[in-house]
Design an enzyme around this catalytic site. Structure first.
Site, PDB file in Angstrom:
ATOM      1  N   ASP A  75       1.052  -1.210   0.128  1.00 15.39           N
ATOM      2  CA  ASP A  75       0.101   0.067  -0.103  1.00 15.39           C
ATOM      3  C   ASP A  75       0.977   1.392   0.130  1.00 15.39           C
ATOM      4  O   ASP A  75       2.140   1.196   0.139  1.00 15.39           O
ATOM      5  CB  ASP A  75      -0.863   0.008   1.269  1.00 15.39           C
ATOM      6  CG  ASP A  75      -1.666   1.215   1.563  1.00 15.39           C
ATOM      7  OD1 ASP A  75      -2.315   1.481   0.500  1.00 15.39           O
ATOM      8  OD2 ASP A  75      -1.816   1.698   2.495  1.00 15.39           O
ATOM      9  N   GLU A 105      -9.162  14.302   6.176  1.00 18.67           N
ATOM     10  CA  GLU A 105     -10.098  15.316   7.003  1.00 18.67           C
ATOM     11  C   GLU A 105      -9.735  16.054   8.036  1.00 18.67           C
ATOM     12  O   GLU A 105      -9.958  17.019   8.281  1.00 18.67           O
ATOM     13  CB  GLU A 105     -11.369  14.441   7.527  1.00 18.67           C
ATOM     14  CG  GLU A 105     -12.175  13.624   6.411  1.00 18.67           C
ATOM     15  CD  GLU A 105     -13.382  13.062   7.059  1.00 18.67           C
ATOM     16  OE1 GLU A 105     -13.252  12.716   8.325  1.00 18.67           O
ATOM     17  OE2 GLU A 105     -14.189  12.708   6.383  1.00 18.67           O
TER      18      GLU A 105
END
Length: 1105
Positions: free
Chosen positions: A380, A458
């Protein structure tokens, strides 16, 4: 299927299980039969049980049955004891959880009961910092807005607090009403999906008028979570005991079979076939000798009228005699050393991450040697290669770029002026940044506002907006309070359109309390937001901004908004509520309804967030690539961002050294043409030194994996590096499965919940304990604190584990074959009757005591120092190619055992041919010679002979004499005075000396010749270490070998290795996986003419058959 949970109604509570947790495998009554059944499911154990049972037949057994039953019972007892201990610990843990005191509501009042007595439908009361005992639907909290905060680290490993909210139908109920509440919850049958609940609740009058209210996972408190920052909360038990989501997730994962275990199984099968052949040949020869020669001897008596089964007696005797060819102790020995390998990883201080206080951990103790044979790493990006510490760097708002000059938009004077002047575009942009999220603002004791976010993106956006004076101060339930330039702005959050990996965007519907207007705020990937722009908006600037930021390696998000008409919203809201109430296909229906609202957006701008590389990532990837390991990066990021990160971390090379090939397209035809072009390029350039890599996005990958899997498999074999962008968790797992199907050993590494499927699918799963929590680390076979520790995990622990296991497994067969060949040779002097030379005590002690302890010291053996291994990663190629354990190396050990058996037997027989010796004396001399030879063999094969190893090897040899002196002093033991008489004989010691000299002489000579005149790369490095000379690396090792070996014909060509030869090959100059087997030709004629497909060969990454 679904269940109906009646709230606070005792008449329905017995329909489902209680809350008793049970993770034990056994009970007192079923432990013995169940454990024996599990152990005898293995073929090897069944085989030894059959042999032990045959030995109970006195007519055919050549030795006392105790020689097999003793080791068999000992090994089974060790395994059973370990299982019992593990199960007892699980029982104690369950008992503590089951007997914990909890509050429930009964008959309108709260009372204490044990957690195991909770029933479905009970109302359970939880206080702050208490653990949730079962899965609850939240119906009340101490907060006036009906929210609470929970810590889910024990469930999913995520350390940030989550917000949970009561259903709208329960808003306003006080404590007295909660004690008397009645209703029904309609929910699906238990499942293990901790991120989803599709259910409905309906309260009975007088509380509400039977209106159905949808429930989601945000309305639940799941078992093992902790209530935080909330005085109390209460909920209805919907799943209890082992039917909770956590309970359904428990279970033993599928065992992983290592490449070495598979090879050992094959070699065991080959030995078994050889054993059957020996038994048939010797059994037939024995029957012939009995019917021809034996009856002529006066001392042999056979009945003329023998039963029919007598013809099977001699073959069965030989079967029992040869049964020790397969070592009974090999599994216990391997399990023991593998457990130690795992402990070495746990204890490795150099893999301890001081920043996060995280040690390395091996959750799977059975696959350490597979680490040394890894050929492909699938990684990843975010949080794995990068720090996952997001920093807001640049943005493009309304076509204006901010932060380009300074590299920090938050210090850009032009942006600060726009904020001070309340520029409409900037205000809208900051409003979306502040509200379109699930962030929870928490006020600290000092008055500062801290943000708890489930996503680091966020968190970066909300903190950036705060630094630009748009501060999210409070979020209570559906109300959000923002302070901007001295003004207080109130918003009501009407609906949240949650982010999914399929939609790739998130939206919220908010009501501006001041103006009364309703707005849709959206953020997401560029391909998910830009197509939703209103007709006529100029979006080229935003597309260019996305590309520009991506080329800088920044993560991009597009932000948009739209004002909604009240009628439009109300109509859509009804559809949204309907979709949220569906128990079947809720996710699909919700996505369809969301799409009806998310259109005609005004694209406000693009944010660019920096996620820096972790320390040591480029160096780690470079070293692992030198060791012959190939890399695939699987990420959900945009293609340009992924490519830039790949360049920064040495995953790919820029022109002219490297070339990147693109597989793109929105339609099937475009994807096919792109795939054809890349595949042809790969075929043409296989002989060139240029590094080739391909990049593919999720859309094209979806088409390829569904329709052109065979062609993509060929591409995967030809390519050493790949970048897969915008991929979903399921696609990550599919790619791992594809590489495994090509016979590669795969390692998947990630840090988040979206990597779990990939990690579990791979041969080896590695999780990073990162900022996204511990979910990946818990699902993995190994967990580490940082990516840079991966090189040590593979090069040091993986390589040492492989080397040690290769020696231990082959030596276990060697020592068993040695004693068996002596028995076979003795049969030629005993009328081929299947008579045993050794007594039962000696045979039993041989495998369990005399030869097992020395070989276990291999766990301390190191052929090269850790420093040398890390400086020369290319030597991992020996492990990847299986050079230390394969049929050819096993044949060497097989030949050694046969030669040593001949030496021991012939020298013993000739030395005692004219002696008036008992058979027990002859047996003890042969046994002494065998054990002496094995002590020399283990000593010779040790690369780093430490004091502990020396003591174990030769101390065990001395223990052999001590044990036999003791046995020889017992009159009833059958060996009375044997060892005392032998040790007084000069012949005995001369015989041992001859056996050692003749047995080890050729072995030493061959080893000296190979080490001196035909050294491997490892031998050269060993010489450098032991001579304290210059430490060569494999970069200059070739020239050193040339100067040292001018008169030898050692090849140093750089052509790929075609076959897996023996370990003594001088130098592996390329990865063993550079000679992968040729796959079947593609079935798609568009890729290549049939004739060309049949004649072409692809040497890159083609595995040799």
């Amino acid at each position: 299927m679904k269940r109906f949970v009646y709230i606070n109604d005792e008449s329905y509570q017995n329909d489902y299980c209680d809350n008793r947790i049970s993770n034990t495998k056994y009970t007192l009554l079923n432990f013995l039969p169940k454990n024996l059944w599990e152990q005898f499911r293995r073929f090897m154990n069944q085989y030894f049980l059959l042999i032990a049972c045959l030995q109970l037949w006195s007519l055919i057994t050549p030795v006392n049955p105790a020689s097999t039953w003793g080791p068999l019972i000992f090994i089974f007892a060790v395994s059973a004891t370990k299982e019992a201990w593990d199960d007892y610990n699980r029982y104690i843990s369950d008992k503590q959880a089951n007997e914990k005191e909890v509050w429930i509501v009964k008959n309108g009042t709260r009372k204490h009961i044990q957690a195991q007595d909770i029933r479905v439908g009970n109302i359970v009361w939880i206080r702050e910092n208490e653990e949730v005992p079962c899965d609850l639907v939240l119906i009340g909290t101490s907060d006036s807005q009906g929210i609470c905060h929970v810590e889910t680290a024990a469930l999913d490993g995520e350390i940030d607090l989550k917000t949970r909210v009561i259903p709208s139908t329960c808003v306003g109920l006080d404590c007295e009403q909660l004690h008397k509440i009645k209703g029904v919850i309609e929910c699906p049958n238990p499942d293990k999906d901790i991120r989803r609940l599709d259910a409905n609740i309906r309260l009975f009058p007088p509380f509400i008028d039977n209106d159905i209210c949808p429930l989601t996972i945000s309305n639940t408190l799941l078992q093992s979570c902790y209530l935080r920052n909330t005085e109390w909360a209460c909920g209805v038990a919907v799943y209890t005991g082992n039917e909770t989501k956590l309970g359904m997730s428990r279970g033993v994962p599928e065992p992983k079979l290592t490449a070495m275990d598979a090879m050992i199984d094959k070699l065991t099968g080959a030995i078994f076939l050889f054993q059957i052949a020996v038994v048939l040949v010797l059994g037939s020869a024995g029957n012939v000798w009995k019917d021809t020669e034996a009856r002529k001897q006066w001392y042999v008596k056979y009945d003329d009228d023998e039963p029919w089964y007598q013809i099977c007696v001699i073959p069965l005797r030989f079967e029992l005699l040869c049964s020790i060819m397969i070592p009974i102790s090999i599994k216990v020995s391997l399990d023991f050393v593998k457990s130690l390998y795992a402990k070495f990883i746990d204890w490795d201080e150099e893999m301890y991450d001081h920043e996060t206080d995280t040690p390395a951990h091996a959750a799977n103790t059975a696959i350490s040697e597979d680490l040394g044979q890894v050929e492909y790493i699938l990684t990843d990006k975010t949080g794995t290669l990068t720090e996952n510490k997001m920093i807001f760097r640049r943005c493009c708002i309304g076509g204006t770029f901010y932060g380009n000059e300074s590299g920090d938009a938050l210090r850009d004077v032009e942006l600060l002026n726009a904020v001070a002047n309340s520029s409409p575009h900037v205000i809208k942009f900051l409003t979306v940044m502040t509200l379109c999220n699930t962030v929870i603002p928490i006020k600290s004791s000092s008055g500062a506002i801290l943000y708890k976010a489930q996503s680091q993106d966020e968190d970066a956006l909300v903190n950036a907006a705060s630094n630009l004076h748009m501060v999210l101060v409070n979020k209570n339930g559906n109300n959000a309070e923002i302070h901007f330039n001295g003004r207080v702005v109130q918003y009501e959050i009407l609906d949240i359109l949650e982010f999914t990996s399929d939609r790739k965007r998130m939206s919220v519907v908010v009501l501006d309390c001041e103006s009364g207007k309703i707005f849709l705020l959206s953020k997401g990937a560029d391909e998910a937001i830009i197509p939703c722009a209103y007709s006529g908006q100029r979006i080229k600037t935003f597309v260019d901004a996305v590309d520009k930021y991506a080329q800088l390696g920044l993560r991009t998000l597009c932000l948009g908004w739209r004002e909604l008409e009240t009628e439009e919203y109300l109509e859509w809201s009804r559809s949204f509520k309907e979709a949220n109430s569906a128990l079947v296909d809720r996710e699909w229906k919700v996505a369809e309804v969301c799409q009806k609202l998310e259109h005609s957006l005004e694209i406000l701008g693009v944010s660019a967030i920096e996620d820096r590389l972790q320390v040591g990532v480029p160096e780690t990837i470079e070293i692992l690539r030198q060791s012959g390991i190939n890399f695939w990066m699987l990420t959900g990021d945009k293609q340009s961002t992924a490519i830039q990160i790949a360049l920064l971390c040495n995953l790919i090379s820029s022109e002219p050294k490297g070339q990147l090939l693109y597989i793109n397209g929105r339609t099937e035809d475009e994807v096919v043409r792109s795939l054809e072009r890349v595949l042809l390029t790969m075929r043409i350039t296989t002989s060139e030194p240029k590094e080739l890599a391909f990049v593919v996005d999720g859309c094209a990958l979806e088409i390829i994996l569904s329709r052109y899997n065979e062609a993509f498999t060929e591409l995967a074999v030809l390519s050493k590096t790949a970048i897969c962008c915008r991929v979903t968790p399921s696609q990550k797992a599919q790619l791992v499965k594809l590489l495994k199907s090509c016979d590669y050993r795969t390692l998947a590494i990630g840090d988040g919940g979206n990597d779990v499927r990939m990690i579990q699918q791979a041969d080896i799963g590695v999780g990073i304990s990162g900022r996204e929590g511990l979910q990946a680390a818990r699902a993995a076979d190994y967990s580490i604190g940082k990516f840079r520790f991966l090189k040590r995990l593979i090069l040091v622990h993986g390589r040492y584990s492989y080397n040690r296991t290769a020696f231990l497994s082959q030596y276990s067969f060697y020592k068993s074959l040695l004693i068996c060949f002596i028995q076979i040779l003795f049969s030629f002097l005993s009328g081929i009757a299947g008579t045993s030379l050794f007594n039962s005590v000696s045979l039993m002690a041989y495998n369990v005591f005399y030869t097992s302890i020395p070989v276990l010291t291999t766990v301390l053996d190191k052929d090269l120092s850790e420093k040398t291994v890390m400086q020369n990663p290319e030597i991992l190629l020996y492990c990847q190619a299986g050079r230390l354990l394969n049929p050819s190396t096993f044949a060497g050990w097989f030949g050694r055992s046969l030669y040593h058996a001949l030496v021991v037997f012939l020298i013993t027989i000739h030395a005692y041919a004219n002696e008036k010796s008992e058979m027990e004396e002859l047996s003890m001399v042969a046994l002494s010679g065998s054990i002496c030879l094995q002590a020399f063999v283990v000593t010779l094969e040790m690369n780093s002979l430490t004091f502990v190893q020396f003591l174990a090897i030769w101390g065990n040899f001395m223990a052999f004499y001590i044990i036999n002196f003791f046995i020889s002093s017992i009159p009833s033991a059958g060996m009375y005075t044997i060892m005392f008489r032998l040790c007084r004989q000069l012949t005995y010691w001369v015989t041992l000396l001859l056996i050692s000299g003749v047995g080890m002489g050729p072995v030493l000579a061959l080893k000296y010749f190979r080490y001196t005149y035909k050294p491997s790369a490892i031998n050269i490095l060993q010489k450098a270490e032991r001579s304290f000379g210059p430490m060569y690396t494999l970069v200059n090792l070739e020239s050193q070998l040339r100067s040292d070996m001018e008169n030898t014909n050692i090849s140093f060509s750089t052509t790929p290795v075609k076959n897996k030869a023996s370990v003594y090959e001088p130098l592996l100059s390329d990865s063993p996986i550079s000679s992968r087997r040729t796959l079947a030709a593609s079935s798609f004629d568009i890729f290549q003419p049939a004739q060309s497909r049949n004649t072409s060969s692809y040497p890159r990454n083609i595995k040799a058959n």
